[in-house]
Motif scaffolding. Structure first.
Motif, PDB file in Angstrom:
ATOM      1  N   GLU A  13      24.770 -53.109 -26.476  1.00 23.52           N
ATOM      2  CA  GLU A  13      23.376 -53.134 -26.894  1.00 23.52           C
ATOM      3  C   GLU A  13      23.440 -53.534 -28.510  1.00 23.52           C
ATOM      4  OE1 GLU A  13      22.154 -49.255 -26.285  1.00 23.52           O
ATOM      5  OE2 GLU A  13      20.658 -49.935 -24.750  1.00 23.52           O
ATOM      6  N   THR A  14      24.548 -53.176 -29.444  1.00 22.17           N
ATOM      7  CA  THR A  14      24.531 -53.740 -30.584  1.00 22.17           C
ATOM      8  C   THR A  14      24.962 -54.962 -30.735  1.00 22.17           C
ATOM      9  OG1 THR A  14      26.896 -52.771 -30.534  1.00 22.17           O
ATOM     10  CG2 THR A  14      24.950 -51.239 -31.262  1.00 22.17           C
ATOM     11  N   THR A  15      25.312 -55.772 -29.742  1.00 24.57           N
ATOM     12  CA  THR A  15      25.747 -57.214 -29.845  1.00 24.57           C
ATOM     13  C   THR A  15      24.498 -57.935 -30.685  1.00 24.57           C
ATOM     14  OG1 THR A  15      27.050 -57.067 -27.940  1.00 24.57           O
ATOM     15  CG2 THR A  15      26.381 -59.287 -28.592  1.00 24.57           C
ATOM     16  N   LEU A  16      24.994 -58.776 -31.563  1.00 23.20           N
ATOM     17  CA  LEU A  16      23.995 -59.499 -32.146  1.00 23.20           C
ATOM     18  C   LEU A  16      23.765 -60.858 -31.319  1.00 23.20           C
ATOM     19  CD1 LEU A  16      25.348 -59.634 -36.034  1.00 23.20           C
ATOM     20  CD2 LEU A  16      23.377 -58.211 -34.949  1.00 23.20           C
ATOM     21  N   VAL A  17      22.762 -61.304 -31.446  1.00 16.43           N
ATOM     22  CA  VAL A  17      22.179 -62.515 -30.707  1.00 16.43           C
ATOM     23  C   VAL A  17      23.026 -63.734 -31.100  1.00 16.43           C
ATOM     24  CG1 VAL A  17      20.308 -64.168 -30.471  1.00 16.43           C
ATOM     25  CG2 VAL A  17      19.772 -61.751 -30.321  1.00 16.43           C
ATOM     26  N   GLY A  18      23.526 -63.815 -32.309  1.00 18.78           N
ATOM     27  CA  GLY A  18      24.527 -64.985 -32.630  1.00 18.78           C
ATOM     28  C   GLY A  18      25.884 -64.708 -32.069  1.00 18.78           C
ATOM     29  N   ASP A  19      26.204 -63.341 -32.120  1.00 20.00           N
ATOM     30  CA  ASP A  19      27.525 -63.315 -31.276  1.00 20.00           C
ATOM     31  C   ASP A  19      27.426 -63.646 -29.727  1.00 20.00           C
ATOM     32  OD1 ASP A  19      28.762 -62.500 -33.385  1.00 20.00           O
ATOM     33  OD2 ASP A  19      28.078 -60.437 -32.997  1.00 20.00           O
ATOM     34  N   LEU A  20      26.247 -63.363 -29.130  1.00 14.79           N
ATOM     35  CA  LEU A  20      25.869 -63.559 -27.509  1.00 14.79           C
ATOM     36  C   LEU A  20      25.765 -65.082 -27.538  1.00 14.79           C
ATOM     37  CD1 LEU A  20      24.891 -63.047 -24.736  1.00 14.79           C
ATOM     38  CD2 LEU A  20      22.759 -62.827 -25.503  1.00 14.79           C
ATOM     39  N   ARG A  21      25.497 -65.875 -28.613  1.00 14.74           N
ATOM     40  CA  ARG A  21      25.154 -67.272 -28.454  1.00 14.74           C
ATOM     41  C   ARG A  21      26.596 -67.851 -28.478  1.00 14.74           C
ATOM     42  NH1 ARG A  21      21.171 -70.195 -30.066  1.00 14.74           N
ATOM     43  NH2 ARG A  21      20.318 -68.501 -31.212  1.00 14.74           N
ATOM     44  N   SER A  22      27.677 -67.273 -29.151  1.00 16.61           N
ATOM     45  CA  SER A  22      29.044 -67.613 -29.254  1.00 16.61           C
ATOM     46  C   SER A  22      29.718 -67.392 -27.882  1.00 16.61           C
ATOM     47  CB  SER A  22      29.720 -67.039 -30.324  1.00 16.61           C
ATOM     48  OG  SER A  22      29.373 -67.119 -31.492  1.00 16.61           O
ATOM     49  N   LYS A  23      29.245 -66.102 -27.344  1.00 21.15           N
ATOM     50  CA  LYS A  23      30.039 -66.143 -25.944  1.00 21.15           C
ATOM     51  C   LYS A  23      29.461 -67.013 -24.729  1.00 21.15           C
ATOM     52  CE  LYS A  23      30.756 -61.261 -26.089  1.00 21.15           C
ATOM     53  NZ  LYS A  23      30.854 -59.898 -25.170  1.00 21.15           N
ATOM     54  N   ILE A  24      28.069 -67.404 -24.769  1.00 16.53           N
ATOM     55  CA  ILE A  24      27.459 -68.341 -24.150  1.00 16.53           C
ATOM     56  C   ILE A  24      28.069 -69.643 -24.350  1.00 16.53           C
ATOM     57  CG2 ILE A  24      25.417 -69.491 -23.318  1.00 16.53           C
ATOM     58  CD1 ILE A  24      23.994 -66.961 -24.005  1.00 16.53           C
ATOM     59  N   GLU A  25      28.364 -70.173 -25.564  1.00 18.55           N
ATOM     60  CA  GLU A  25      29.076 -71.333 -25.942  1.00 18.55           C
ATOM     61  C   GLU A  25      30.296 -71.414 -25.138  1.00 18.55           C
ATOM     62  OE1 GLU A  25      30.309 -73.758 -29.961  1.00 18.55           O
ATOM     63  OE2 GLU A  25      29.570 -71.836 -30.085  1.00 18.55           O
ATOM     64  N   ARG A  26      31.165 -70.544 -25.211  1.00 15.50           N
ATOM     65  CA  ARG A  26      32.594 -70.526 -24.624  1.00 15.50           C
ATOM     66  C   ARG A  26      32.549 -70.561 -23.098  1.00 15.50           C
ATOM     67  NH1 ARG A  26      33.482 -66.380 -28.369  1.00 15.50           N
ATOM     68  NH2 ARG A  26      33.400 -64.795 -27.032  1.00 15.50           N
ATOM     69  N   HIS A  27      31.400 -69.706 -22.626  1.00 13.75           N
ATOM     70  CA  HIS A  27      31.413 -69.968 -21.099  1.00 13.75           C
ATOM     71  C   HIS A  27      30.802 -71.153 -20.481  1.00 13.75           C
ATOM     72  CE1 HIS A  27      32.485 -65.779 -20.171  1.00 13.75           C
ATOM     73  NE2 HIS A  27      31.942 -65.349 -20.937  1.00 13.75           N
ATOM     74  N   PHE A  28      29.808 -71.575 -21.111  1.00 12.19           N
ATOM     75  CA  PHE A  28      29.107 -72.918 -20.749  1.00 12.19           C
ATOM     76  C   PHE A  28      29.700 -74.399 -21.140  1.00 12.19           C
ATOM     77  CE2 PHE A  28      26.651 -69.804 -19.093  1.00 12.19           C
ATOM     78  CZ  PHE A  28      25.239 -70.162 -18.597  1.00 12.19           C
ATOM     79  N   GLY A  29      30.450 -73.987 -22.500  1.00 11.99           N
ATOM     80  CA  GLY A  29      31.237 -75.222 -23.026  1.00 11.99           C
ATOM     81  C   GLY A  29      30.098 -75.909 -23.649  1.00 11.99           C
ATOM     82  N   ILE A  30      29.163 -75.437 -24.139  1.00 11.07           N
ATOM     83  CA  ILE A  30      28.037 -76.231 -24.893  1.00 11.07           C
ATOM     84  C   ILE A  30      28.065 -75.589 -26.230  1.00 11.07           C
ATOM     85  CG2 ILE A  30      25.639 -76.843 -24.938  1.00 11.07           C
ATOM     86  CD1 ILE A  30      25.709 -76.138 -21.786  1.00 11.07           C
ATOM     87  N   PRO A  31      27.759 -76.652 -27.311  1.00 10.98           N
ATOM     88  CA  PRO A  31      27.948 -76.058 -28.850  1.00 10.98           C
ATOM     89  C   PRO A  31      26.458 -75.261 -28.936  1.00 10.98           C
ATOM     90  CG  PRO A  31      28.267 -78.377 -28.587  1.00 10.98           C
ATOM     91  CD  PRO A  31      28.020 -78.110 -27.098  1.00 10.98           C
ATOM     92  N   GLY A  32      26.970 -74.029 -29.441  1.00 11.43           N
ATOM     93  CA  GLY A  32      25.927 -72.959 -29.877  1.00 11.43           C
ATOM     94  C   GLY A  32      24.820 -73.555 -30.657  1.00 11.43           C
ATOM     95  N   LYS A  33      24.928 -74.485 -31.385  1.00 17.12           N
ATOM     96  CA  LYS A  33      23.731 -75.054 -32.063  1.00 17.12           C
ATOM     97  C   LYS A  33      22.799 -75.530 -31.311  1.00 17.12           C
ATOM     98  CE  LYS A  33      25.923 -79.359 -33.389  1.00 17.12           C
ATOM     99  NZ  LYS A  33      26.457 -79.972 -34.340  1.00 17.12           N
ATOM    100  N   LEU A  34      23.293 -76.104 -30.114  1.00 19.41           N
ATOM    101  CA  LEU A  34      22.237 -76.621 -29.173  1.00 19.41           C
ATOM    102  C   LEU A  34      21.514 -75.676 -28.014  1.00 19.41           C
ATOM    103  CD1 LEU A  34      24.366 -79.946 -27.868  1.00 19.41           C
ATOM    104  CD2 LEU A  34      22.678 -79.820 -29.886  1.00 19.41           C
ATOM    105  N   LEU A  35      21.869 -74.466 -28.349  1.00 16.93           N
ATOM    106  CA  LEU A  35      21.494 -73.426 -27.276  1.00 16.93           C
ATOM    107  C   LEU A  35      20.146 -72.663 -28.199  1.00 16.93           C
ATOM    108  CD1 LEU A  35      24.650 -71.854 -25.999  1.00 16.93           C
ATOM    109  CD2 LEU A  35      23.185 -73.715 -24.954  1.00 16.93           C
ATOM    110  N   SER A  36      19.041 -72.468 -27.465  1.00 19.87           N
ATOM    111  CA  SER A  36      18.258 -71.628 -27.629  1.00 19.87           C
ATOM    112  C   SER A  36      17.976 -70.389 -26.684  1.00 19.87           C
ATOM    113  CB  SER A  36      16.667 -72.259 -27.781  1.00 19.87           C
ATOM    114  OG  SER A  36      16.557 -72.954 -28.696  1.00 19.87           O
ATOM    115  N   LEU A  37      17.922 -69.179 -27.276  1.00 17.71           N
ATOM    116  CA  LEU A  37      18.167 -68.243 -26.102  1.00 17.71           C
ATOM    117  C   LEU A  37      16.720 -67.367 -25.984  1.00 17.71           C
ATOM    118  CD1 LEU A  37      21.441 -66.450 -27.076  1.00 17.71           C
ATOM    119  CD2 LEU A  37      21.146 -68.298 -25.618  1.00 17.71           C
TER     120      LEU A  37
END
Length: 158
Positions: free
Chosen positions: A101-125
Motif C-alpha cells: 500500500e505504501t508503494t509510490l506511484v512512481g515506483d509502480l511505474r518503474s515496475k510496469i516499465e520493466r514488465h511491459f518493456g515500455i519507457p516509464g515516461k511514455l506511461l500514464s496510470l
C-alpha cells in the motif's frame, strides 16, 4: 424516497454516492467497497470529526441533501503487507504485479516499465478514472488487493 448525495474524501479519488436515508452506514460502506475495492471492515467514515456508526441509519445523522464524508482506511496487517494488483494496458496486455500500500506511484511505474518493456515516461496510470501522480502512494488511489490499474501508452509522434 429521500436520498443523500455523499462526496467521499480522504484520497486522491473523490467518489460521489447517492443513498436513501433509510440505509445504514454499513450499507454506505458496502457501496464504497463496490466503488473502491476497500473492504468494509477497513473503512472508517467521519462527518464533522464524528465517527459514523455502522448500525445507524443515514437519517440519524441529519446530513441534509448533500454531505462530504472523510474515509479513513485501516492499514493492512504487517504480516501480509504485499498483495497483487492487475495492471492492464489499452492494448489488452495485462500483468499481475506485487505491491505494498505504501508503494509510490512512481515506483509502480518503474515496475510496469520493466514488465511491459515500455519507457516509464511514455506511461500514464489511471485508477477509478483518475490519473495517478508519481509522488503519492498507491493507497491514495484506493489501490488494494485485486484492484485494477489502467495503463495508457503515450506514443510520441515522429
Amino acid at each position: 424516497m429521500a436520498t443523500v448525495q455523499f462526496r467521499i474524501s480522504g484520497g486522491q479519488v473523490t467518489p460521489e454516492i447517492t443513498m436513501p436515508i433509510s440505509a445504514t452506514i454499513l450499507d454506505l460502506k458496502e457501496r464504497i467497497q463496490l466503488f473502491t475495492d476497500i473492504c468494509m471492515t477497513r473503512q472508517t467514515l467521519r462527518f464533522n470529526n464524528q465517527e459514523l456508526t455502522n448500525d445507524r441509519t443515514i437519517s440519524h445523522y441529519e446530513f441534509g441533501q448533500f454531505a462530504t464524508l472523510v474515509l479513513g482506511v485501516k492499514p493492512l496487517d504487517d504480516r501480509y503487507p504485499k498483495f497483487f494488483i492487475l495492471v492492464k494496458s489499452c492494448n489488452e496486455q495485462s500483468k499481475l504485479i506485487r505491491v505494498k500500500e505504501t508503494t509510490l506511484v512512481g515506483d509502480l511505474r518503474s515496475k510496469i516499465e520493466r514488465h511491459f518493456g515500455i519507457p516509464g515516461k511514455l506511461l500514464s496510470l489511471f485508477r477509478l478514472s483518475q490519473e495517478m501522480k508519481d509522488e503519492f502512494p498507491i493507497s491514495a488511489y484506493y489501490v488494494c488487493a485485486g484492484s485494477q490499474v489502467e495503463v495508457v501508452i503515450n506514443i510520441e509522434p515522429r
